[in-house]
Design a protein around this motif. Structure first.
Motif, short mmCIF file in Angstrom:
data_model
loop_
_atom_site.label_atom_id
_atom_site.label_comp_id
_atom_site.label_asym_id
_atom_site.label_seq_id
_atom_site.Cartn_x
_atom_site.Cartn_y
_atom_site.Cartn_z
N LYS A 1 -24.78 37.11 -36.44
CA LYS A 1 -25.45 37.82 -37.54
C LYS A 1 -25.60 36.91 -38.74
N ARG A 2 -24.59 36.08 -39.01
CA ARG A 2 -24.66 35.13 -40.12
C ARG A 2 -25.81 34.16 -39.92
N VAL A 3 -25.90 33.59 -38.73
CA VAL A 3 -26.94 32.61 -38.44
C VAL A 3 -28.32 33.23 -38.65
N ALA B 1 -32.28 33.92 -45.59
CA ALA B 1 -32.51 34.86 -46.69
C ALA B 1 -31.35 34.84 -47.68
N HIS B 2 -30.12 34.72 -47.17
CA HIS B 2 -28.93 34.64 -48.02
C HIS B 2 -29.00 33.39 -48.91
N ILE B 3 -29.33 32.26 -48.32
CA ILE B 3 -29.44 31.00 -49.06
C ILE B 3 -30.57 31.07 -50.09
N ALA B 4 -31.66 31.70 -49.75
CA ALA B 4 -32.79 31.82 -50.69
C ALA B 4 -32.37 32.57 -51.96
N ARG B 5 -31.56 33.61 -51.81
CA ARG B 5 -31.08 34.36 -52.99
C ARG B 5 -30.15 33.51 -53.84
N LEU B 6 -29.30 32.74 -53.18
CA LEU B 6 -28.40 31.85 -53.92
C LEU B 6 -29.20 30.77 -54.64
N GLN B 7 -30.27 30.29 -54.02
CA GLN B 7 -31.12 29.27 -54.65
C GLN B 7 -31.73 29.80 -55.94
N PRO C 1 -28.54 39.81 -48.16
CA PRO C 1 -28.97 39.92 -46.77
C PRO C 1 -27.81 40.00 -45.77
N TYR C 2 -26.67 39.43 -46.10
CA TYR C 2 -25.52 39.54 -45.21
C TYR C 2 -25.03 40.98 -45.12
N MET C 3 -25.17 41.75 -46.18
CA MET C 3 -24.83 43.18 -46.13
C MET C 3 -25.82 43.90 -45.21
N ALA C 4 -27.09 43.66 -45.42
CA ALA C 4 -28.12 44.34 -44.62
C ALA C 4 -28.01 43.99 -43.14
N ALA C 5 -27.57 42.76 -42.83
CA ALA C 5 -27.46 42.31 -41.45
C ALA C 5 -26.15 42.72 -40.79
N GLY C 6 -25.24 43.32 -41.57
CA GLY C 6 -23.96 43.73 -41.00
C GLY C 6 -22.95 42.61 -40.88
N VAL C 7 -23.15 41.51 -41.62
CA VAL C 7 -22.18 40.41 -41.62
C VAL C 7 -20.93 40.81 -42.39
#
Length: 100
Positions: free
Chosen positions: A16-18, A23-29, A79-85
């Motif tokens: 799920k992380r992969v 999307a997670h990295i884009a938000r951090l950027q 996105p990690y929340m939405a993906a269930g990570v």
């Protein structure tokens, strides 16, 4: 003010992380581009920089937000929340002392 955002992963979260990582990295950027990101990264599940198949147990983000509510809202939309990570996210105010 600075806030820590600690995400706790579900068991076997690596696939799920992969999938959600871009999307997670884009938000951090975006936070970094705004000068609000202090640091961010995952917690390896084993004592290794690259944990391989063992994956990660969670993540730490330290960033600037106007209020704790803003930090919590931002974290819940990750996105990690939405993906269930993440099974849980903890947001706490943070006072940076070092490095000066």
């Amino acid at each position: 003010m600075l806030y820590t955002i600690i995400g706790h992963d579900v068991p076997d979260s690596l696939p799920k992380r992969v999938a959600a990582r871009p999307a997670h990295i884009a938000r951090l950027q975006v936070l970094q581009n705004e000068g609000r990101l202090i640091l961010a990264g995952p917690f390896p599940s084993v004592d290794a920089v690259d944990p391989g198949a063992a994956g990660f147990s969670g993540s730490l983000i330290v960033a600037e937000f106007a209020t704790v509510k803003d930090a919590e809202t931002w974290a819940q939309a990750d996105p990690y929340m939405a993906a269930g990570v993440y099974i849980q996210i903890l947001v706490k105010p943070f006072k940076k002392v070092f490095p000066i």
